[in-house]
Motif scaffolding. Structure first.
Motif, PDB file in Angstrom:
ATOM      1  N   HIS A 363       0.839  -1.200   0.000  1.00 28.75           N
ATOM      2  CA  HIS A 363       0.000   0.000   0.000  1.00 28.75           C
ATOM      3  C   HIS A 363       0.875   1.252   0.000  1.00 28.75           C
ATOM      4  CE1 HIS A 363      -3.926  -2.007   1.046  1.00 28.75           C
ATOM      5  NE2 HIS A 363      -3.066  -2.965   1.363  1.00 28.75           N
ATOM      6  N   SER A 370      -7.102  -3.631   0.127  1.00 32.24           N
ATOM      7  CA  SER A 370      -6.769  -4.931  -0.451  1.00 32.24           C
ATOM      8  C   SER A 370      -7.475  -6.038   0.301  1.00 32.24           C
ATOM      9  CB  SER A 370      -5.262  -5.172  -0.463  1.00 32.24           C
ATOM     10  OG  SER A 370      -4.748  -5.174   0.848  1.00 32.24           O
ATOM     11  N   VAL A 390       1.713  -7.907   3.778  1.00 34.60           N
ATOM     12  CA  VAL A 390       0.856  -6.733   3.613  1.00 34.60           C
ATOM     13  C   VAL A 390       1.622  -5.582   4.225  1.00 34.60           C
ATOM     14  CG1 VAL A 390      -1.338  -5.651   4.187  1.00 34.60           C
ATOM     15  CG2 VAL A 390      -1.240  -8.108   3.778  1.00 34.60           C
ATOM     16  N   ASN A 401      -6.590  -3.611   4.817  1.00 35.54           N
ATOM     17  CA  ASN A 401      -6.455  -4.957   4.249  1.00 35.54           C
ATOM     18  C   ASN A 401      -7.275  -5.934   5.062  1.00 35.54           C
ATOM     19  OD1 ASN A 401      -4.847  -7.715   4.987  1.00 35.54           O
ATOM     20  ND2 ASN A 401      -4.829  -7.336   2.781  1.00 35.54           N
ATOM     21  N   THR A 403      -7.343 -10.136   5.344  1.00 31.25           N
ATOM     22  CA  THR A 403      -6.736 -11.390   4.907  1.00 31.25           C
ATOM     23  C   THR A 403      -7.417 -12.566   5.584  1.00 31.25           C
ATOM     24  OG1 THR A 403      -4.575 -10.368   4.579  1.00 31.25           O
ATOM     25  CG2 THR A 403      -4.604 -12.748   4.848  1.00 31.25           C
ATOM     26  N   PHE A 431      -5.288  -3.392   9.335  1.00 37.90           N
ATOM     27  CA  PHE A 431      -5.033  -4.679   8.701  1.00 37.90           C
ATOM     28  C   PHE A 431      -5.663  -5.769   9.551  1.00 37.90           C
ATOM     29  CE2 PHE A 431      -0.784  -3.114   6.692  1.00 37.90           C
ATOM     30  CZ  PHE A 431      -1.512  -2.344   5.794  1.00 37.90           C
TER      31      PHE A 431
END
Ligand SMILES: Nc1ncnc2c1ncn2[C@@H]1O[C@H](COP(=O)(O)OP(=O)(O)OP(=O)(O)O)[C@@H](O)[C@H]1O
Ligand SMILES: [Mg+2]
Lengths: 495, 252
Positions: A363, A370, A390, A401, A403, A431
C-alpha cells in the motif's frame, strides 16, 4: 479413522496416472544449442527480429543474472538446477510465422484440441454445455507452444475496438513504443533471480493493451504448453489497461509427463492507469510429477500488478493444482490513491508436490484497500505454505487490508503452513488477518456418504465447498473447469 | 417374505466399549416401529451401526437389509440400497448449497442402482413440492447444507432429504427434538406421506407427542443396548406414566 485412511489410500494412487494432459506431441522443433551464454541471448533476440534496444536490455539482464544466486528462503526443497543443461529456445518447425489459422501445423491444432482448447474463432475454451439458444461467451486465445506463440484468435475483431492482443514478440515489432514504455517497469529486470533470467531469455508470451475507456468485449486468454524435453519455458506477459478500461484475462497451462524436471520461470506484468481494472485468472495445471516425486514442472514465477492510477483495481485469482514445485506470489503495488488489490487463491498439493505461494499487497497511496482470500488444500505427502506480505507506506493514509487464510488437510502425511508478514508504517491503516487450519471432517464425510455419495464424491464436495468463495471469483466457464480439476487432482476417477 | 430389516443378536462396540448387547429387531415392509429408551441406552448407536459410521464395530450377530448383510456394504452402498438415517444432530457442509447437495446425493444413488439421473428442472420441481409440504422457504435451500440453520430447520431439512430420496428403510433419530408444536405437525405430516406398504420406518423418540401424529404399529423399549420390551402403541402411553425406572433395573 477408517474413512480418512481410505482417502489417504486413494490420494496415494493418484499421481502420474491422473494427469490427462501428459501426452507428447510429435513435432519437429527448432532448438537452440543447449546451455546459456551471451550467444544464446543474441540467438533468441535475432530469431525474433527484435530491435537493438531489446537485445541490449536482455544482455544487461543476463550479465546481472550471472552475479546473482538462487533464492533459498522458500519452504521447498529440490536438487540444484543445472542451467547449462537446458534448452532456452524451442520452436515447432513451420513456415515462418503462420498468417492465419489455416497455416498452423495441423498437428499443433490437434494438440490444442486434445487439451480442450480449440483454436477456432467460433468455439469457446471450456466444454460447458449451455441450454440451446443461449449464446456462448467468446474467448480470444493466444496459444504458446514451447517458446513461440502459434496462434492468436479474434485479433481482427479486437482491433476494431482498439484492443491489442498478440504475442509479445509481435508487439515488439509492431508496437515497440508501447512495449518499451512499460516492459520491466513493474518487475524490473533486476528484480529476482528467476525474473532476471526470464528478462534475458524470455521467448514469447502475450501482450495486451486496452485503450482508454474501452471495456474489452471478450475474455482474453493464453494457453501455455511445454512440449520439448529439457526445455525451460520463460514466457513474458505484459498487460496494460489504460484509463477507465477493463479486461478479464485467463491463463492456462499444461505439460507432458516426463521423468526429468522442467523449469518454468515466467514473468507477468500488469499496469492499470486511472480508473482501470484488470482481472487476471490462472488455472495452473502443469505436470506435477509422479507419486514418488519424479518429474514435474518447477514453477518459479514472478507476477506483479501495478495499480499506477487512482481508483484502479487489479485482482488475481489463481487455481493451482499442478507443478512439482510452485514458488509464486502474485502481488499488487497499490500506488494510485484509492486503488484496490485482490488476491483469491486455491492451492492444492498432493503426492510429493511442494507449494510456497501467496501474495504481497504493497500500500503506497492514500485510501488503498486490499483483500486476500487463500484456500490451501494438502493431501498425500505434500507441503503447502501460504506466504504473504501486507505493507503500508508512511503516506498510505487509511489503507485497509483483510486477509483470510484457510488450510484443509486430507490425511496425516501432509503439512500446511501460514507465514504472514505485516508492516504498517502509517498509524491510520487497518489490517485484519484470520487464519484456520482444519482436517477434513470425518463426520461430514460420513454424513455425505450416508446420503449416497461415494468417498471420492464426498471428499470432492467438501473440498469444493471449502474453496467456494474463491471459485466464485472465476469467470463462469472456468469455474466449472476448475471445479472438475480440483476433483481430479484429489481423487482417483472423480469427474 | 424376507423382512426389510432383520437384526439378530447384534453386539457392537465403539472405542472398545460394548454398547449393543444382543439386539434383536425385525421390521417388515409397511410397518412403523417406535424405539424409546433412556439416554445413553444406545439408540443412536444402533442407527450408526446400521448405517456404517466409521468406528462402530459389529462383534457378533447380524443385520440384514432386505436379506443383504449390511456389514458387507460400504456406507454409500447401504444408502443406495435404501437405508436412510435422519440424524439426531445433522452435520453442516460449509460452502455446498443444499440444492447442489440434494442433486449430488440423489443422482449418486440412482447411478449406483443403474437408474437414470434426474434432470435439474425435474429435481427443482420435486424439491419445490416437498418444500411446500414441509413449509420451508426455497431461499433456505440455496444456503449451504445446514449451515446457520436453527435446530428445527435442520430437522425439516433432514425430512426433505428423506422424502426426496424415497428410501426403503427410514430411521429417524429424535427428529422431533427441537421442533416447535407447529413444526412437529408439519414434519409428521411429511413422514406420514412416506408411509407405504413397501417402506419401513423406525422412529427413535423420547416423547408420546410425536407418536400422536405418527402412529406406530409396534413400540419397543430399549435399555442398556437391547430391546427389553415390545408392545403396541399403548406401550408408549404407559411409558409416559411410569418412566423407564423398572427397565433400567431389569437390564442391569
Ligand atoms: N466414541 C465413543 N466412545 C465411548 N463411548 C461412546 C462413544 N460414543 C457413544 N458412546 C457411549 O455409548 C452410549 C450410547 O450412546 P447413544 O448416543 O447411542 O445413546 P442414545 O440412546 O442415543 O442416547 P440419547 O437418548 O441421549 O440420544 C453412551 O453411554 C455414550 O456415552
Ligand atoms: Mg441418541
Amino acid at each position: 479413522m477408517a474413512a480418512v485412511q481410505e482417502t489417504v489410500e486413494q490420494v496415494r494412487r493418484v499421481g502420474a496416472d491422473q494427469y490427462k494432459y501428459g501426452f507428447v506431441t510429435d513435432i519437429e522443433s527448432d532448438l537452440a544449442p543447449k546451455g546459456l551464454s551471451e550467444e544464446i541471448v543474441r540467438f533468441i533476440s535475432a530469431k525474433k527480429n527484435e530491435p537493438e534496444w531489446m537485445l541490449e536490455w536482455r544482455l544487461e539482464a543476463y550479465r546481472r543474472w550471472l552475479t546473482m544466486t538462487e533464492p533459498k528462503w522458500a519452504r521447498v526443497d529440490y536438487p540444484a538446477i543445472d542451467y547449462q543443461d537446458l534448452y532456452y529456445y524451442a520452436a515447432p518447425k513451420s513456415k515462418a510465422g503462420p498468417k492465419s489459422l489455416d497455416e498452423v501445423d495441423p498437428e499443433l491444432l490437434r494438440t490444442y484440441e486434445k487439451l480442450g482448447i480449440p483454436l477456432h474463432e467460433r468455439e469457446i475454451l471450456a466444454g460447458v454445455e449451455r441450454p440451446e439458444g443461449e449464446e456462448r461467451p467468446r474467448v480470444a486465445v493466444d496459444a504458446v507452444f514451447d517458446s513461440v506463440s502459434v496462434a492468436t484468435t479474434f485479433k481482427e475483431e479486437l482491433k476494431k475496438v482498439g484492443v491489442i492482443f498478440c504475442p509479445i514478440s509481435e508487439a515488439l515489432r509492431e508496437h515497440p513504443e508501447l512495449v518499451r514504455k512499460y516492459l520491466g517497469t513493474v518487475v524490473p529486470a533486476s528484480d529476482n533471480y528467476f525474473a532476471t533470467l526470464n528478462s534475458a531469455v524470455f521467448s514469447d508470451g502475450s501482450f495486451v493493451y486496452i485503450p482508454p475507456g474501452v471495456r474489452c468485449p471478450m475474455e482474453l486468454s493464453t494457453y501455455f504448453r511445454i512440449n520439448e524435453k529439457n526445455t525451460g519455458q520463460f514466457e513474458r506477459t505484459l498487460i496494460i489497461a489504460d484509463k477507465g478500461s477493463y479486461v478479464s484475462y485467463l491463463e492456462g497451462c499444461t505439460a507432458p509427463k516426463r521423468d526429468e524436471n522442467q523449469l518454468h520461470a515466467a514473468v507477468v506484468e500488469l499496469v492499470t492507469l486511472d480508473d482501470a481494472e484488470i482481472k487476471y485468472s490462472t488455472v495452473q495445471n502443469w505436470y506435477p510429477g509422479d507419486e514418488n516425486g519424479k518429474g514435474g514442472i518447477y514453477n518459479f514465477v514472478t507476477k506483479r500488478g501495478d495499480c499506477r492510477g487512482a481508483n484502479s483495481k487489479i485482482s488475481w485469482t489463481q487455481v493451482e493444482t499442478g507443478s512439482a514445485i510452485t514458488w509464486k506470489y502474485p502481488s499488487c503495488v497499490l500506488r494510485g490513491d484509492n486503488s484496490r488489490g485482490e488476491f483469491y487463491s486455491i492451492a492444492i498439493s498432493n503426492g510429493r508436490q511442494q507449494v510456497d505461494s501467496g501474495t504481497k499487497m504493497i500500500h503506497l497511496g492514500k485510501g488503498t484497500t486490499s483483500r486476500i482470500i487463500s484456500k490451501g488444500i494438502s493431501a498425500g505427502r505434500s507441503s503447502n505454505a501460504y506466504r504473504g506480505l501486507v505493507s503500508a507506506h508512511r503516506k498510505a493514509e487509511g489503507a485497509r487490508n483483510f486477509t483470510n487464510c484457510d488450510s484443509l488437510l486430507i490425511g496425516g502425511a501432509c503439512s500446511a503452513h501460514t507465514i504472514p508478514y505485516i508492516e504498517a508504517k502509517n498509524p491510520s491503516c487497518m489490517f485484519e488477518h484470520e487464519a484456520t487450519t482444519s482436517k477434513i471432517s470425518e463426520d461430514v464425510l460420513f454424513y455425505c456418504m450416508q446420503r449416497g455419495l461415494s468417498q471420492e464424491d464426498a471428499t470432492a464436495l467438501v473440498v469444493n465447498g471449502f474453496v467456494r468463495d474463491v471459485l466464485q471469483q472465476l469467470p463462469m466457464e472456468f469455474a466449472v473447469e476448475a471445479q472438475k480439476l480440483i476433483s481430479v487432482s484429489l481423487e482417483g476417477s472423480v469427474g | 417374505m424376507t423382512a426389510l430389516l432383520e437384526i439378530r443378536d447384534l453386539k457392537a462396540e465403539i472405542a472398545g466399549k460394548q454398547i449393543l448387547n444382543g439386539y434383536d429387531l425385525t421390521v417388515k415392509a409397511g410397518e412403523v416401529h417406535a424405539i424409546m429408551g433412556p439416554n445413553g441406552s444406545g439408540k443412536s448407536t444402533l442407527s450408526y451401526v446400521l448405517s456404517g459410521r466409521p468406528g462402530y464395530k459389529i462383534t457378533e450377530g447380524q443385520a440384514l437389509l432386505a436379506g443383504a448383510d449390511l456389514s458387507q456394504m460400504s456406507v454409500d452402498e447401504r444408502a443406495a440400497a435404501g437405508l436412510f438415517l435422519a440424524f439426531q444432530y445433522p452435520l453442516e457442509v460449509p460452502g455446498v448449497a443444499t440444492m447442489t447437495f440434494l442433486r449430488a446425493a440423489l443422482n449418486a444413488q440412482r447411478k449406483k442402482r443403474g437408474e437414470e439421473e434426474m434432470s435439474s428442472p425435474d429435481l427443482i420441481k420435486r424439491v419445490k413440492e416437498l418444500a411446500k409440504i414441509l413449509d420451508m422457504d426455497m431461499e433456505m435451500l440455496r444456503r449451504p447444507v445446514n449451515v446457520g440453520f436453527s435446530g428445527g430447520e435442520k430437522k425439516r431439512a433432514e425430512t426433505l432429504q428423506m422424502m426426496l430420496l424415497e428410501p426403503k428403510l427410514c430411521i429417524l433419530d429424535e427428529t422431533d427434538s427441537g421442533l416447535d408444536i407447529d413444526a412437529l405437525k408439519v414434519v409428521s405430516n411429511g413422514v406420514n406421506q412416506l408411509r407405504s406398504k413397501d417402506r419401513g420406518i423406525v422412529v427413535i423418540t423420547h416423547y408420546q407427542r410425536l407418536l400422536d401424529y405418527i402412529t406406530p404399529d409396534v413400540v419397543h423399549v430399549q435399555s442398556a443396548g437391547r430391546i427389553v420390551r415390545t408392545g403396541g402403541k399403548e406401550l408408549a402411553l404407559e411409558l409416559e406414566e411410569t418412566g423407564y425406572a423398572r427397565y433400567q433395573s431389569e437390564a442391569a
